[in-house]
Design a protein around this motif. Structure first.
Motif, short mmCIF file in Angstrom:
data_model
loop_
_atom_site.label_atom_id
_atom_site.label_comp_id
_atom_site.label_asym_id
_atom_site.label_seq_id
_atom_site.Cartn_x
_atom_site.Cartn_y
_atom_site.Cartn_z
N GLN A 3 0.86 -1.13 -0.01
CA GLN A 3 -0.13 -0.08 0.05
C GLN A 3 0.96 1.29 -0.12
OE1 GLN A 3 -3.26 0.09 -0.01
NE2 GLN A 3 -3.64 -2.09 -0.38
N ASN A 4 0.39 2.20 -0.48
CA ASN A 4 1.16 3.61 -0.69
C ASN A 4 0.76 4.45 0.32
OD1 ASN A 4 1.03 2.02 -3.07
ND2 ASN A 4 1.51 3.93 -4.45
N LYS A 5 1.42 4.32 1.75
CA LYS A 5 1.09 5.19 2.80
C LYS A 5 2.00 6.37 2.58
CE LYS A 5 0.61 5.40 7.76
NZ LYS A 5 0.74 4.59 9.10
N ILE A 6 1.43 7.59 2.56
CA ILE A 6 2.02 8.72 2.31
C ILE A 6 1.53 9.63 3.32
CG2 ILE A 6 2.78 10.73 0.57
CD1 ILE A 6 2.03 8.69 -1.77
N ALA A 169 2.83 0.32 -11.96
CA ALA A 169 2.61 0.18 -10.55
C ALA A 169 3.07 -1.20 -10.35
CB ALA A 169 1.18 0.39 -10.05
N GLU A 170 2.72 -2.19 -11.16
CA GLU A 170 3.12 -3.59 -11.12
C GLU A 170 4.46 -3.72 -11.04
OE1 GLU A 170 2.31 -7.85 -13.34
OE2 GLU A 170 1.51 -6.09 -13.79
N ARG A 171 5.22 -3.12 -11.94
CA ARG A 171 6.43 -3.07 -11.87
C ARG A 171 7.31 -2.66 -10.63
NH1 ARG A 171 10.20 1.21 -15.50
NH2 ARG A 171 12.25 0.91 -14.28
N PHE A 172 6.85 -1.81 -10.20
CA PHE A 172 7.42 -0.96 -8.81
C PHE A 172 6.80 -1.64 -7.81
CE2 PHE A 172 8.26 2.67 -11.66
CZ PHE A 172 9.76 2.65 -11.75
N GLY A 173 5.85 -2.73 -7.76
CA GLY A 173 5.41 -3.35 -6.77
C GLY A 173 4.20 -2.41 -5.84
N LEU A 174 3.84 -1.59 -6.31
CA LEU A 174 2.96 -1.07 -5.60
C LEU A 174 1.46 -1.28 -6.08
CD1 LEU A 174 4.44 2.74 -6.27
CD2 LEU A 174 4.52 1.33 -4.39
N ASP A 175 0.51 -0.96 -5.08
CA ASP A 175 -0.91 -1.13 -5.45
C ASP A 175 -1.64 -0.11 -6.49
OD1 ASP A 175 -3.53 -2.62 -4.26
OD2 ASP A 175 -4.00 -0.42 -4.12
N THR A 177 -4.69 0.72 -7.40
CA THR A 177 -5.61 1.52 -6.89
C THR A 177 -5.11 2.41 -5.88
OG1 THR A 177 -7.31 -0.48 -6.96
CG2 THR A 177 -7.92 1.41 -5.59
N ALA A 178 -4.03 2.30 -5.29
CA ALA A 178 -3.66 3.35 -4.21
C ALA A 178 -2.97 4.21 -5.10
CB ALA A 178 -2.67 2.57 -3.07
N VAL A 179 -2.27 3.95 -6.10
CA VAL A 179 -1.26 4.82 -7.02
C VAL A 179 -2.47 5.66 -7.61
CG1 VAL A 179 -0.30 4.97 -8.93
CG2 VAL A 179 0.54 3.14 -7.77
N LEU A 180 -3.43 5.27 -8.25
CA LEU A 180 -4.46 6.26 -8.77
C LEU A 180 -5.09 7.14 -7.81
CD1 LEU A 180 -6.55 4.04 -11.19
CD2 LEU A 180 -4.58 5.44 -11.75
N ASP A 181 -5.32 6.74 -6.46
CA ASP A 181 -5.92 7.51 -5.48
C ASP A 181 -4.89 8.81 -5.06
OD1 ASP A 181 -8.12 6.09 -5.45
OD2 ASP A 181 -7.73 4.91 -3.63
N ASN A 182 -3.59 8.44 -5.24
CA ASN A 182 -2.54 9.30 -5.00
C ASN A 182 -2.11 10.38 -6.06
OD1 ASN A 182 -2.35 8.62 -2.17
ND2 ASN A 182 -0.71 6.94 -2.81
N ILE A 183 -3.10 10.30 -6.94
CA ILE A 183 -2.88 11.31 -8.16
C ILE A 183 -4.05 12.42 -8.29
CG2 ILE A 183 -2.45 11.69 -10.67
CD1 ILE A 183 -1.08 8.80 -10.55
N VAL A 184 -3.90 13.58 -8.32
CA VAL A 184 -5.10 14.29 -8.48
C VAL A 184 -4.72 14.94 -10.11
CG1 VAL A 184 -5.41 15.20 -6.29
CG2 VAL A 184 -3.87 16.49 -7.61
#
Length: 332
Positions: A3-6, A169-175, A177-184
Protein backbone atom coordinates in the motif's frame (compact mmCIF):
# COMPACT_ATOMS: atom_id res chain seq x y z
CA UNK A 1 1.61 -5.32 -3.62
CA UNK A 2 2.42 -2.75 -0.96
CA UNK A 3 0.00 0.00 0.00
CA UNK A 4 1.14 3.56 -0.64
CA UNK A 5 1.05 5.19 2.79
CA UNK A 6 2.09 8.77 2.27
CA UNK A 7 2.41 11.27 5.11
CA UNK A 8 4.11 14.60 5.70
CA UNK A 9 7.68 14.06 6.88
CA UNK A 10 9.15 16.04 9.78
CA UNK A 11 12.02 17.16 7.57
CA UNK A 12 9.54 19.17 5.52
CA UNK A 13 8.32 21.32 8.42
CA UNK A 14 10.16 24.39 7.13
CA UNK A 15 8.09 24.23 3.95
CA UNK A 16 4.80 24.30 5.84
CA UNK A 17 4.97 27.39 8.02
CA UNK A 18 1.25 28.02 7.57
CA UNK A 19 -0.20 31.50 7.76
CA UNK A 20 -2.29 30.36 10.76
CA UNK A 21 0.86 31.02 12.80
CA UNK A 22 0.38 34.72 12.07
CA UNK A 23 -2.45 34.79 14.63
CA UNK A 24 0.19 34.60 17.36
CA UNK A 25 1.72 37.71 15.80
CA UNK A 26 -1.55 39.62 16.22
CA UNK A 27 -2.99 39.16 12.73
CA UNK A 28 -6.77 38.96 12.46
CA UNK A 29 -8.19 35.52 11.55
CA UNK A 30 -10.55 37.16 9.06
CA UNK A 31 -7.62 38.61 7.14
CA UNK A 32 -5.96 35.19 7.06
CA UNK A 33 -9.14 33.75 5.54
CA UNK A 34 -8.93 36.36 2.78
CA UNK A 35 -5.35 35.28 2.05
CA UNK A 36 -6.40 31.62 1.89
CA UNK A 37 -9.27 32.47 -0.45
CA UNK A 38 -6.62 34.06 -2.69
CA UNK A 39 -4.57 30.84 -2.66
CA UNK A 40 -2.00 31.84 -0.03
CA UNK A 41 -1.60 29.21 2.70
CA UNK A 42 2.00 29.47 3.94
CA UNK A 43 4.24 32.26 5.20
CA UNK A 44 6.77 31.46 2.48
CA UNK A 45 4.03 31.76 -0.14
CA UNK A 46 2.96 35.06 1.39
CA UNK A 47 6.45 36.50 1.09
CA UNK A 48 6.65 35.36 -2.54
CA UNK A 49 3.88 37.82 -3.45
CA UNK A 50 4.39 41.54 -3.99
CA UNK A 51 2.64 43.98 -1.70
CA UNK A 52 0.83 45.30 -4.75
CA UNK A 53 -0.62 41.86 -5.45
CA UNK A 54 -1.61 41.42 -1.80
CA UNK A 55 -3.28 44.84 -1.73
CA UNK A 56 -5.44 43.75 -4.68
CA UNK A 57 -7.04 41.10 -2.46
CA UNK A 58 -10.49 42.34 -1.54
CA UNK A 59 -10.61 43.59 2.03
CA UNK A 60 -6.86 44.04 2.54
CA UNK A 61 -5.67 47.64 2.78
CA UNK A 62 -2.07 48.75 2.32
CA UNK A 63 -1.74 49.14 6.09
CA UNK A 64 -3.00 45.60 6.71
CA UNK A 65 -0.65 44.20 4.07
CA UNK A 66 2.33 45.93 5.69
CA UNK A 67 1.39 44.51 9.09
CA UNK A 68 0.91 40.99 7.70
CA UNK A 69 4.24 41.06 5.86
CA UNK A 70 6.09 42.29 8.93
CA UNK A 71 4.58 39.45 10.98
CA UNK A 72 5.53 36.87 8.33
CA UNK A 73 9.12 38.13 8.28
CA UNK A 74 9.40 37.31 11.97
CA UNK A 75 8.48 33.69 11.22
CA UNK A 76 10.38 32.87 8.03
CA UNK A 77 13.95 33.64 6.94
CA UNK A 78 13.86 35.70 3.76
CA UNK A 79 17.18 37.51 3.95
CA UNK A 80 20.76 36.52 3.23
CA UNK A 81 22.25 33.28 4.48
CA UNK A 82 25.71 31.76 4.32
CA UNK A 83 26.74 29.21 1.73
CA UNK A 84 26.90 26.61 4.49
CA UNK A 85 23.33 27.36 5.53
CA UNK A 86 22.17 27.08 1.93
CA UNK A 87 23.97 23.78 1.56
CA UNK A 88 22.16 22.52 4.63
CA UNK A 89 18.82 23.61 3.18
CA UNK A 90 19.63 21.78 -0.03
CA UNK A 91 19.70 18.55 1.95
CA UNK A 92 15.91 18.70 1.84
CA UNK A 93 15.98 18.27 -1.96
CA UNK A 94 14.56 14.91 -3.04
CA UNK A 95 15.67 13.18 -6.22
CA UNK A 96 12.95 11.04 -7.76
CA UNK A 97 13.92 8.07 -9.90
CA UNK A 98 12.81 8.03 -13.53
CA UNK A 99 12.85 4.25 -13.66
CA UNK A 100 16.05 4.22 -15.73
CA UNK A 101 19.38 4.06 -13.91
CA UNK A 102 21.14 5.55 -16.94
CA UNK A 103 18.76 8.52 -16.97
CA UNK A 104 18.99 8.92 -13.18
CA UNK A 105 22.78 9.03 -13.43
CA UNK A 106 22.54 11.68 -16.15
CA UNK A 107 20.34 13.77 -13.84
CA UNK A 108 22.58 13.37 -10.82
CA UNK A 109 20.21 10.97 -9.06
CA UNK A 110 16.82 11.71 -10.56
CA UNK A 111 14.33 14.55 -11.05
CA UNK A 112 14.94 17.19 -8.35
CA UNK A 113 12.39 18.84 -6.12
CA UNK A 114 12.50 22.62 -5.69
CA UNK A 115 13.25 23.00 -9.40
CA UNK A 116 11.61 22.91 -12.82
CA UNK A 117 12.61 20.14 -15.23
CA UNK A 118 11.62 20.69 -18.85
CA UNK A 119 11.54 17.75 -21.26
CA UNK A 120 11.17 18.66 -24.93
CA UNK A 121 11.30 16.80 -28.21
CA UNK A 122 9.29 15.76 -31.23
CA UNK A 123 6.17 13.61 -30.95
CA UNK A 124 6.75 10.00 -29.89
CA UNK A 125 10.08 10.67 -28.20
CA UNK A 126 8.88 9.55 -24.76
CA UNK A 127 7.87 12.81 -23.02
CA UNK A 128 4.49 11.58 -21.82
CA UNK A 129 5.92 8.15 -20.98
CA UNK A 130 8.42 9.78 -18.63
CA UNK A 131 5.56 11.71 -17.03
CA UNK A 132 3.50 8.53 -16.54
CA UNK A 133 6.45 6.67 -15.02
CA UNK A 134 7.17 9.51 -12.59
CA UNK A 135 3.52 9.49 -11.51
CA UNK A 136 4.24 6.07 -10.01
CA UNK A 137 7.90 6.33 -8.97
CA UNK A 138 7.16 9.53 -7.02
CA UNK A 139 5.00 7.45 -4.68
CA UNK A 140 7.82 5.06 -3.80
CA UNK A 141 9.45 5.44 -0.37
CA UNK A 142 12.68 7.41 -0.15
CA UNK A 143 14.64 4.19 0.33
CA UNK A 144 13.59 3.04 -3.15
CA UNK A 145 14.43 6.31 -4.90
CA UNK A 146 10.94 7.73 -4.70
CA UNK A 147 9.53 10.89 -3.20
CA UNK A 148 6.99 9.38 -0.78
CA UNK A 149 4.49 11.91 -2.09
CA UNK A 150 1.39 12.52 -4.15
CA UNK A 151 1.21 13.79 -7.72
CA UNK A 152 -0.70 16.61 -9.41
CA UNK A 153 -1.16 16.15 -13.17
CA UNK A 154 -2.37 18.98 -15.42
CA UNK A 155 -3.20 17.63 -18.87
CA UNK A 156 -3.46 20.16 -21.70
CA UNK A 157 -3.59 17.70 -24.60
CA UNK A 158 -5.73 14.83 -23.31
CA UNK A 159 -2.86 12.31 -23.28
CA UNK A 160 -3.02 11.08 -19.68
CA UNK A 161 -4.15 7.45 -19.45
CA UNK A 162 -4.77 6.06 -15.94
CA UNK A 163 -4.80 2.48 -17.28
CA UNK A 164 -1.21 3.02 -18.48
CA UNK A 165 -0.17 3.20 -14.83
CA UNK A 166 -1.28 -0.37 -14.06
CA UNK A 167 1.78 -2.17 -15.50
CA UNK A 168 4.07 0.58 -14.15
CA UNK A 169 2.64 0.14 -10.65
CA UNK A 170 3.05 -3.63 -11.01
CA UNK A 171 6.69 -3.18 -11.98
CA UNK A 172 7.42 -1.08 -8.88
CA UNK A 173 5.40 -3.36 -6.60
CA UNK A 174 2.76 -0.77 -5.72
CA UNK A 175 -0.98 -1.21 -5.39
CA UNK A 176 -2.59 0.13 -8.59
CA UNK A 177 -5.72 1.48 -6.86
CA UNK A 178 -3.64 3.29 -4.24
CA UNK A 179 -1.44 4.77 -7.00
CA UNK A 180 -4.50 6.27 -8.72
CA UNK A 181 -5.86 7.60 -5.41
CA UNK A 182 -2.58 9.47 -4.83
CA UNK A 183 -2.85 11.35 -8.14
CA UNK A 184 -5.01 14.45 -8.60
CA UNK A 185 -5.79 15.12 -12.26
CA UNK A 186 -7.18 18.09 -14.15
CA UNK A 187 -7.79 18.66 -17.85
CA UNK A 188 -7.02 22.26 -18.84
CA UNK A 189 -8.62 23.84 -21.91
CA UNK A 190 -7.27 27.41 -21.89
CA UNK A 191 -4.10 29.02 -20.58
CA UNK A 192 -6.22 30.91 -18.04
CA UNK A 193 -7.76 27.66 -16.81
CA UNK A 194 -4.26 26.21 -16.58
CA UNK A 195 -3.10 29.08 -14.36
CA UNK A 196 -6.17 28.93 -12.14
CA UNK A 197 -5.59 25.22 -11.56
CA UNK A 198 -2.14 26.05 -10.20
CA UNK A 199 -3.60 28.67 -7.88
CA UNK A 200 -6.07 26.14 -6.47
CA UNK A 201 -3.36 23.54 -6.06
CA UNK A 202 -1.58 25.49 -3.33
CA UNK A 203 -4.35 24.78 -0.81
CA UNK A 204 -4.12 21.03 -1.38
CA UNK A 205 -0.34 21.08 -1.08
CA UNK A 206 -0.56 22.82 2.29
CA UNK A 207 -2.66 19.93 3.62
CA UNK A 208 -1.38 16.89 1.69
CA UNK A 209 2.18 15.63 1.01
CA UNK A 210 2.66 16.33 -2.70
CA UNK A 211 6.04 15.74 -4.31
CA UNK A 212 5.46 16.18 -8.08
CA UNK A 213 3.56 18.50 -10.41
CA UNK A 214 3.31 17.46 -14.07
CA UNK A 215 2.18 19.74 -16.89
CA UNK A 216 1.84 17.92 -20.20
CA UNK A 217 2.41 20.09 -22.12
CA UNK A 218 3.25 23.59 -20.94
CA UNK A 219 3.03 25.42 -24.28
CA UNK A 220 0.11 23.67 -25.99
CA UNK A 221 -2.62 26.07 -24.86
CA UNK A 222 -0.49 29.19 -25.27
CA UNK A 223 0.11 28.29 -28.92
CA UNK A 224 -3.66 27.99 -29.42
CA UNK A 225 -4.86 30.98 -27.38
CA UNK A 226 -2.33 33.46 -28.81
CA UNK A 227 -1.83 33.81 -32.56
CA UNK A 228 0.46 35.97 -34.66
CA UNK A 229 3.29 38.30 -33.75
CA UNK A 230 0.83 40.92 -32.54
CA UNK A 231 -0.02 38.78 -29.51
CA UNK A 232 3.48 37.45 -28.88
CA UNK A 233 4.38 39.97 -26.17
CA UNK A 234 1.15 39.28 -24.28
CA UNK A 235 1.68 35.53 -24.62
CA UNK A 236 5.20 35.69 -23.23
CA UNK A 237 4.09 37.84 -20.31
CA UNK A 238 1.32 35.38 -19.38
CA UNK A 239 3.76 32.48 -19.83
CA UNK A 240 6.29 34.16 -17.53
CA UNK A 241 3.61 34.59 -14.85
CA UNK A 242 2.70 30.91 -15.04
CA UNK A 243 6.32 29.77 -14.89
CA UNK A 244 6.90 32.06 -11.91
CA UNK A 245 3.91 30.46 -10.19
CA UNK A 246 5.36 27.00 -10.84
CA UNK A 247 8.76 27.96 -9.46
CA UNK A 248 7.18 29.38 -6.31
CA UNK A 249 5.15 26.18 -5.81
CA UNK A 250 8.30 24.11 -6.25
CA UNK A 251 10.23 26.04 -3.60
CA UNK A 252 7.31 26.67 -1.25
CA UNK A 253 6.27 23.01 -0.95
CA UNK A 254 9.48 21.20 -1.91
CA UNK A 255 7.94 19.56 -4.99
CA UNK A 256 9.42 18.69 -8.36
CA UNK A 257 7.88 20.29 -11.44
CA UNK A 258 8.04 18.35 -14.69
CA UNK A 259 6.97 20.14 -17.87
CA UNK A 260 6.84 18.59 -21.31
CA UNK A 261 7.28 20.94 -24.23
CA UNK A 262 6.93 21.02 -28.00
CA UNK A 263 9.65 21.78 -30.50
CA UNK A 264 9.33 24.25 -33.35
CA UNK A 265 11.25 24.71 -36.58
CA UNK A 266 14.20 27.06 -36.29
CA UNK A 267 14.66 28.90 -39.62
CA UNK A 268 17.81 30.49 -38.24
CA UNK A 269 19.32 27.14 -37.37
CA UNK A 270 21.72 27.37 -40.26
CA UNK A 271 22.58 25.21 -43.23
CA UNK A 272 25.00 23.02 -41.32
CA UNK A 273 22.61 22.15 -38.49
CA UNK A 274 21.37 18.58 -38.99
CA UNK A 275 18.13 19.04 -37.01
CA UNK A 276 17.16 22.72 -36.89
CA UNK A 277 14.51 22.54 -34.15
CA UNK A 278 14.25 24.33 -30.84
CA UNK A 279 11.91 24.18 -27.83
CA UNK A 280 8.83 26.40 -27.93
CA UNK A 281 8.51 29.30 -25.52
CA UNK A 282 11.59 31.31 -26.42
CA UNK A 283 13.84 32.99 -23.88
CA UNK A 284 11.12 33.15 -21.22
CA UNK A 285 10.96 29.37 -21.12
CA UNK A 286 14.74 29.01 -21.32
CA UNK A 287 15.36 31.21 -18.28
CA UNK A 288 12.57 29.69 -16.17
CA UNK A 289 13.53 26.02 -16.58
CA UNK A 290 16.15 24.80 -14.12
CA UNK A 291 17.00 21.68 -16.13
CA UNK A 292 16.24 21.29 -19.84
CA UNK A 293 16.31 17.84 -21.40
CA UNK A 294 16.11 17.16 -25.12
CA UNK A 295 14.69 13.83 -26.30
CA UNK A 296 15.11 12.20 -29.68
CA UNK A 297 14.29 8.84 -31.17
CA UNK A 298 16.76 5.97 -31.28
CA UNK A 299 16.42 2.41 -32.56
CA UNK A 300 13.01 0.80 -32.08
CA UNK A 301 11.78 1.76 -28.58
CA UNK A 302 15.08 3.32 -27.58
CA UNK A 303 15.20 7.03 -26.83
CA UNK A 304 18.15 9.36 -26.31
CA UNK A 305 18.10 12.07 -23.65
CA UNK A 306 20.59 14.95 -23.78
CA UNK A 307 21.17 17.58 -21.12
CA UNK A 308 20.38 20.75 -23.05
CA UNK A 309 20.91 23.12 -20.12
CA UNK A 310 21.42 22.70 -16.37
CA UNK A 311 23.25 24.63 -13.63
CA UNK A 312 24.96 21.57 -12.16
CA UNK A 313 25.03 18.88 -14.86
CA UNK A 314 27.56 18.36 -17.66
CA UNK A 315 26.43 18.17 -21.30
CA UNK A 316 25.95 14.45 -21.70
CA UNK A 317 23.54 11.86 -23.07
CA UNK A 318 21.78 8.74 -21.82
CA UNK A 319 19.92 6.02 -23.67
CA UNK A 320 16.74 4.49 -22.26
CA UNK A 321 13.82 2.53 -23.62
CA UNK A 322 10.05 2.60 -23.34
CA UNK A 323 8.64 -0.65 -21.97
CA UNK A 324 5.30 -1.91 -20.73
CA UNK A 325 6.45 -1.01 -17.23
CA UNK A 326 7.42 2.54 -18.19
CA UNK A 327 10.85 4.07 -18.67
CA UNK A 328 13.68 1.53 -18.22
CA UNK A 329 17.31 0.87 -19.05
CA UNK A 330 18.23 -0.62 -22.40
CA UNK A 331 18.86 -4.36 -22.10
CA UNK A 332 22.17 -5.65 -23.44
Amino acid sequence: MQQNKIDHEEEDDEFFETIDKLIAQGINAGDLKKLQDAGIYTCNGLMMNTKKALSNIKGLSDAKVDKICEAAERIVQIGFCTGSELLNRRKAVVRITTGSQALDTLLGGGVETMSITEVFGEFRTGKTQIAHTLCVSTQLPFSMGGGNGKVAYIDTEGTFRPDRLAPIAERFGLDYTAVLDNIVYARAYTHEHQYNLLSGLSGRMAEEPFRLVVIDSIMALFRVDFTGRGELADRQQKLAQMLSKLMKLAEEYNVAVLMTNHVIADPGGGTFVADPKKPAGGHVMAHASTVRLMLRKGKAEQRICKVFDAPNLPDDEAVFQITRGGIADVKD
